[in-house]
Motif scaffolding. Structure first.
Motif, mmCIF file in Angstrom:
data_model
loop_
_atom_site.group_PDB
_atom_site.id
_atom_site.type_symbol
_atom_site.label_atom_id
_atom_site.label_comp_id
_atom_site.label_asym_id
_atom_site.label_seq_id
_atom_site.Cartn_x
_atom_site.Cartn_y
_atom_site.Cartn_z
ATOM 1 N N VAL A 116 0.838 -1.189 0.000
ATOM 2 C CA VAL A 116 0.000 0.000 0.000
ATOM 3 C C VAL A 116 0.876 1.242 0.000
ATOM 4 C CG1 VAL A 116 -1.659 1.298 1.388
ATOM 5 C CG2 VAL A 116 -1.868 -1.157 1.221
ATOM 6 N N THR A 117 0.457 2.263 -0.734
ATOM 7 C CA THR A 117 1.077 3.576 -0.670
ATOM 8 C C THR A 117 0.058 4.532 -0.079
ATOM 9 O OG1 THR A 117 2.341 3.108 -2.660
ATOM 10 C CG2 THR A 117 2.189 5.406 -1.999
ATOM 11 N N THR A 118 0.456 5.296 0.935
ATOM 12 C CA THR A 118 -0.459 6.239 1.567
ATOM 13 C C THR A 118 -0.416 7.572 0.841
ATOM 14 O OG1 THR A 118 1.166 7.092 3.133
ATOM 15 C CG2 THR A 118 -0.078 5.138 3.803
ATOM 16 N N ILE A 119 -1.348 8.457 1.193
ATOM 17 C CA ILE A 119 -1.375 9.774 0.560
ATOM 18 C C ILE A 119 -0.176 10.612 0.982
ATOM 19 C CG2 ILE A 119 -3.850 9.863 0.165
ATOM 20 C CD1 ILE A 119 -4.137 11.461 2.732
ATOM 21 N N GLY A 120 0.492 10.212 2.071
ATOM 22 C CA GLY A 120 1.707 10.898 2.509
ATOM 23 C C GLY A 120 2.958 10.355 1.866
ATOM 24 N N GLY A 121 2.835 9.274 1.080
ATOM 25 C CA GLY A 121 3.972 8.709 0.379
ATOM 26 C C GLY A 121 4.649 7.558 1.098
ATOM 27 N N ILE A 122 4.085 7.078 2.191
ATOM 28 C CA ILE A 122 4.665 5.959 2.924
ATOM 29 C C ILE A 122 4.253 4.664 2.236
ATOM 30 C CG2 ILE A 122 4.718 4.746 5.129
ATOM 31 C CD1 ILE A 122 4.130 7.467 6.449
ATOM 32 N N VAL A 123 5.237 3.801 1.983
ATOM 33 C CA VAL A 123 5.000 2.544 1.289
ATOM 34 C C VAL A 123 5.290 1.400 2.245
ATOM 35 C CG1 VAL A 123 5.690 1.101 -0.654
ATOM 36 C CG2 VAL A 123 5.698 3.581 -0.889
ATOM 37 N N GLY A 124 4.417 0.404 2.252
ATOM 38 C CA GLY A 124 4.625 -0.753 3.105
ATOM 39 C C GLY A 124 3.594 -1.823 2.835
ATOM 40 N N ARG A 125 3.665 -2.883 3.638
ATOM 41 C CA ARG A 125 2.723 -3.994 3.510
ATOM 42 C C ARG A 125 1.719 -3.936 4.655
ATOM 43 N NH1 ARG A 125 3.846 -7.258 -0.555
ATOM 44 N NH2 ARG A 125 5.982 -7.461 -1.207
ATOM 45 N N VAL A 126 0.490 -4.332 4.364
ATOM 46 C CA VAL A 126 -0.566 -4.340 5.366
ATOM 47 C C VAL A 126 -0.327 -5.509 6.306
ATOM 48 C CG1 VAL A 126 -3.043 -4.542 5.740
ATOM 49 C CG2 VAL A 126 -2.192 -3.281 3.773
ATOM 50 N N ALA A 127 -0.214 -5.209 7.619
ATOM 51 C CA ALA A 127 0.031 -6.242 8.620
ATOM 52 C C ALA A 127 -1.274 -6.728 9.237
ATOM 53 C CB ALA A 127 0.963 -5.715 9.707
ATOM 54 N N SER A 128 -2.208 -5.818 9.478
ATOM 55 C CA SER A 128 -3.514 -6.208 10.018
ATOM 56 C C SER A 128 -4.543 -5.155 9.635
ATOM 57 C CB SER A 128 -3.460 -6.373 11.534
ATOM 58 O OG SER A 128 -3.247 -5.129 12.167
ATOM 59 N N ILE A 129 -5.813 -5.574 9.669
ATOM 60 C CA ILE A 129 -6.913 -4.692 9.282
ATOM 61 C C ILE A 129 -7.978 -4.739 10.365
ATOM 62 C CG2 ILE A 129 -8.689 -4.235 7.564
ATOM 63 C CD1 ILE A 129 -6.935 -5.735 5.550
ATOM 64 N N LYS A 130 -8.455 -3.569 10.753
ATOM 65 C CA LYS A 130 -9.608 -3.471 11.644
ATOM 66 C C LYS A 130 -10.698 -2.730 10.890
ATOM 67 C CE LYS A 130 -7.137 -3.919 15.904
ATOM 68 N NZ LYS A 130 -6.855 -3.418 17.205
ATOM 69 N N ASP A 131 -11.739 -2.299 11.565
ATOM 70 C CA ASP A 131 -12.899 -1.690 10.909
ATOM 71 C C ASP A 131 -12.507 -0.575 9.939
ATOM 72 O OD1 ASP A 131 -14.619 -3.370 12.242
ATOM 73 O OD2 ASP A 131 -14.838 -1.988 13.929
ATOM 74 N N ASP A 132 -12.032 0.538 10.462
ATOM 75 C CA ASP A 132 -11.733 1.697 9.637
ATOM 76 C C ASP A 132 -10.231 1.983 9.578
ATOM 77 O OD1 ASP A 132 -12.465 3.819 7.984
ATOM 78 O OD2 ASP A 132 -12.490 5.234 9.669
ATOM 79 N N THR A 133 -9.424 1.129 10.201
ATOM 80 C CA THR A 133 -7.984 1.352 10.235
ATOM 81 C C THR A 133 -7.240 0.109 9.782
ATOM 82 O OG1 THR A 133 -7.800 0.646 12.533
ATOM 83 C CG2 THR A 133 -8.171 2.994 12.146
ATOM 84 N N PHE A 134 -5.971 0.292 9.478
ATOM 85 C CA PHE A 134 -5.098 -0.825 9.155
ATOM 86 C C PHE A 134 -3.709 -0.504 9.672
ATOM 87 C CE2 PHE A 134 -4.636 2.092 5.694
ATOM 88 C CZ PHE A 134 -3.326 1.991 5.284
ATOM 89 N N VAL A 135 -2.915 -1.545 9.897
ATOM 90 C CA VAL A 135 -1.553 -1.381 10.372
ATOM 91 C C VAL A 135 -0.623 -1.660 9.194
ATOM 92 C CG1 VAL A 135 0.210 -2.218 11.964
ATOM 93 C CG2 VAL A 135 -2.168 -2.015 12.719
ATOM 94 N N LEU A 136 0.285 -0.714 8.954
ATOM 95 C CA LEU A 136 1.209 -0.797 7.839
ATOM 96 C C LEU A 136 2.603 -1.109 8.361
ATOM 97 C CD1 LEU A 136 1.177 -0.268 4.739
ATOM 98 C CD2 LEU A 136 1.965 2.016 5.250
ATOM 99 N N GLU A 137 3.217 -2.131 7.819
ATOM 100 C CA GLU A 137 4.583 -2.515 8.171
ATOM 101 C C GLU A 137 5.483 -1.918 7.100
ATOM 102 O OE1 GLU A 137 6.357 -6.743 8.022
ATOM 103 O OE2 GLU A 137 5.203 -6.572 9.894
ATOM 104 N N THR A 138 6.381 -0.993 7.501
ATOM 105 C CA THR A 138 7.066 -0.185 6.510
ATOM 106 C C THR A 138 8.429 -0.681 6.074
ATOM 107 O OG1 THR A 138 7.942 1.249 8.219
ATOM 108 C CG2 THR A 138 5.868 1.903 7.186
ATOM 109 N N THR A 139 9.237 -1.235 6.967
ATOM 110 C CA THR A 139 10.609 -1.591 6.601
ATOM 111 C C THR A 139 10.937 -3.001 7.049
ATOM 112 O OG1 THR A 139 11.523 -0.758 8.673
ATOM 113 C CG2 THR A 139 11.384 0.800 6.846
#
Length: 123
Positions: free
Chosen positions: A58-81
């Motif tokens: 996933v790439t965020t609107i701020g430019g952070i790139v990473g893989r999705v580690a977990s997903i909740k209702d309206d949020t997700f956790v991004l693993e970046t490095t």
């Protein structure tokens, strides 16, 4: 005198139509050109944000790139490095999603293994 009033009122009604008609055409044009494509893009973006799975890149609107580690209702956790830094984001912060495709990766590994086997036979 009555004939003068009748001609003035009929000319005024025609004049109002010529003033209002272009405004109505411009409003319809703006609706067709701006509003409808914007709604289509919003639907595509919402569908993309709702289709994320664990492991997707996933790439965020701020430019952070990473893989999705977990997903909740309206949020997700991004693993970046590779240090496994985890950051929590809202789904609305997703700019783009690159799906994790296990099927094609498996086929590519099998093809690479077959190429190695045939090269060993040639020697």
């Amino acid at each position: 005198m009555i004939q003068f009033l009748e001609t003035a009122s009929s000319a005024g009604a025609g004049n109002i139509v010529t003033l209002v008609l272009p405004m109505i055409i411009v409003i319809i044009f703006m609706y067709l050109i701006l509003y409808i494509p914007q709604k289509r893009q919003e639907k595509k973006d919402t569908q993309m944000r709702n289709s994320i799975d664990v492991g997707d890149e996933v790439t965020t609107i701020g430019g952070i790139v990473g893989r999705v580690a977990s997903i909740k209702d309206d949020t997700f956790v991004l693993e970046t490095t590779s240090d496994r830094v985890k950051i929590r984001f809202r789904r609305s912060a997703i700019s783009s999603v690159e799906k994790l495709d296990m099927g094609n990766a498996k086929d590519a590994k099998e093809d690479a293994g077959k190429k190695k086997d045939t090269s060993a036979l040639k020697k």
